[in-house]
Design a protein around this motif. Sequence first.
Motif, PDB file in Angstrom:
ATOM      1  N   SER A  38       0.854  -1.191   0.000  1.00  0.00           N
ATOM      2  CA  SER A  38       0.000   0.000   0.000  1.00  0.00           C
ATOM      3  C   SER A  38       0.886   1.236   0.000  1.00  0.00           C
ATOM      4  N   GLN A  63      -0.734   0.165 -10.814  1.00  0.00           N
ATOM      5  CA  GLN A  63      -0.067  -1.100 -10.511  1.00  0.00           C
ATOM      6  C   GLN A  63      -0.918  -2.000  -9.622  1.00  0.00           C
ATOM      7  N   GLY A  64      -2.138  -1.534  -9.290  1.00  0.00           N
ATOM      8  CA  GLY A  64      -3.022  -2.319  -8.439  1.00  0.00           C
ATOM      9  C   GLY A  64      -2.796  -2.116  -6.958  1.00  0.00           C
ATOM     10  N   THR A  65      -2.069  -1.065  -6.605  1.00  0.00           N
ATOM     11  CA  THR A  65      -1.754  -0.784  -5.201  1.00  0.00           C
ATOM     12  C   THR A  65      -2.757   0.198  -4.618  1.00  0.00           C
ATOM     13  N   ASP A  66      -3.282  -0.101  -3.450  1.00  0.00           N
ATOM     14  CA  ASP A  66      -4.188   0.828  -2.776  1.00  0.00           C
ATOM     15  C   ASP A  66      -3.411   2.029  -2.247  1.00  0.00           C
ATOM     16  N   ARG A 111      -7.520  -3.993 -12.685  1.00  0.00           N
ATOM     17  CA  ARG A 111      -6.428  -4.195 -11.737  1.00  0.00           C
ATOM     18  C   ARG A 111      -6.107  -2.941 -10.942  1.00  0.00           C
ATOM     19  N   SER A 112      -6.888  -1.907 -11.126  1.00  0.00           N
ATOM     20  CA  SER A 112      -6.563  -0.647 -10.463  1.00  0.00           C
ATOM     21  C   SER A 112      -6.741  -0.753  -8.950  1.00  0.00           C
ATOM     22  N   GLY A 113      -5.816  -0.108  -8.233  1.00  0.00           N
ATOM     23  CA  GLY A 113      -5.951  -0.033  -6.793  1.00  0.00           C
ATOM     24  C   GLY A 113      -7.026   0.966  -6.409  1.00  0.00           C
ATOM     25  N   THR A 114      -7.366   0.974  -5.121  1.00  0.00           N
ATOM     26  CA  THR A 114      -8.412   1.863  -4.610  1.00  0.00           C
ATOM     27  C   THR A 114      -7.776   3.089  -3.961  1.00  0.00           C
TER      28      THR A 114
END
Length: 456
Positions: A38, A63-66, A111-114
């Motif tokens: 994160s 990168q899919g990271t919150d 794949r997107s992070g929140t």
Amino acid sequence: MVNFTHQDQGTSASCWQQAGLEQIAALDPEKLFHAMASVIVLAAHPDDETLGAGGLIRMALGQGTDVHVIVCSFGEASHPDSTTHSAAQLAALRHAELAEAMDMLRAQGPRSGTLHLHCLGLDDGKLAAQQEPIRAALEQHAGERCLIASTYRGDGHPDHEILGLLAADCALAHNACHLEFPIWFWHWAQPDRQPSFRHWFRLALDASSTDAKARALEAHRSQTTPLSALPGDEVLLSEGFLQHFSRGAEIFRATWPGHRDAASAPAVFDELYGEREDPWEYRSSRYERRKQQILLACLPQERYAAVLELGCSIGVQSAELARRSTRLLAVDASATALAQARRAVAGMDHVELLQATVPRQFPQLEPGSLQLVVLSEMGYFLAADELEQVLAASAAALQAGGELVVCHWLHPIEGWPLDGEEVHRMAGQLGWERIVEHREADFLLEILRKPAGAHG
């Protein structure tokens, strides 16, 4: 604290580019985000997060990271002379603009992070007096393998600087990567006088992140355009200032997991001296006694008018330097160590002890007021940019012909970014005459003399 206003002409973006800003070390985004579970972005005011880390936020999300964006105040004190907007009205306006900016930074895709936005609503300009809720917010979202980005601890704005220090504490506690983004530093600093930027890192932004950052910045309209044409409503972030943040890259000071820097020194060494009164055995070790005797014997002058000792520890060496000086200022980050140092120099009225963490709290000295600066066994407890600042401040305080003593252990230093060889290499970059060099298997001692006409 640096004195500046947003109305100053400031240093241009082109000046920084000519000084080599684009040639500093690059951050690899794949490696950076691959190891992170994160990202936390800690900002003092709305717009800080976009100016300094908008691209980082967008790339992490991609990168899919919150990402958790913590904004401490609404920047409501920015226009104190406005007759059209009260502080409460500005706060509401900034809150809405911040939400819009976050929408611009959100990434699209499976794949997107929140992106999580957390507004603390603290008093603008007074964050140093409101540290507990900031610490609590950081702790709530910090965890294993997190990356913490914050405003820079040397930014010249008190709100920005306290956040940098709080984020550094949190990163150390969680063994996290800490990235600091300068904002006002680019405005007031000058490349030739603040060379520490050469030790920072450049994150090149992809096209999507560059575009998202530009659109997010446009959302902060109350800061990038005048509130009105009336006096007191002038633009806060001028077009020239914004050019620092449209370079297609973001610049960060980095502290990597497992490495400490000056901000951690007071706590680390207070704990060390609390566990052992003399952890390096200055009083009992033959090696330490002999090294000190060699240092003192190598000093070219029998007596010095004004001496600064950085990293004085428990005062064993301070007492000896005091016997050869008219005035001695001995500095250490640890209050516990200084309590012992006071006993070591008891009765020496010409000695002043100062608890300070350098370079941030480097003593305020008149230029050219010192004859001798002693930097012994502490240079590797600083990051490279911090050491460069300490060397520059020491150089400025020394008179022409003044001497800089550098003495360090040559074996590996665990948990800190530098070693003795690197400290001496950086000191050598001053370009001063080396009047003493003593090298053994365990330590290196050098004395450098400041020439007439040297910078500072």
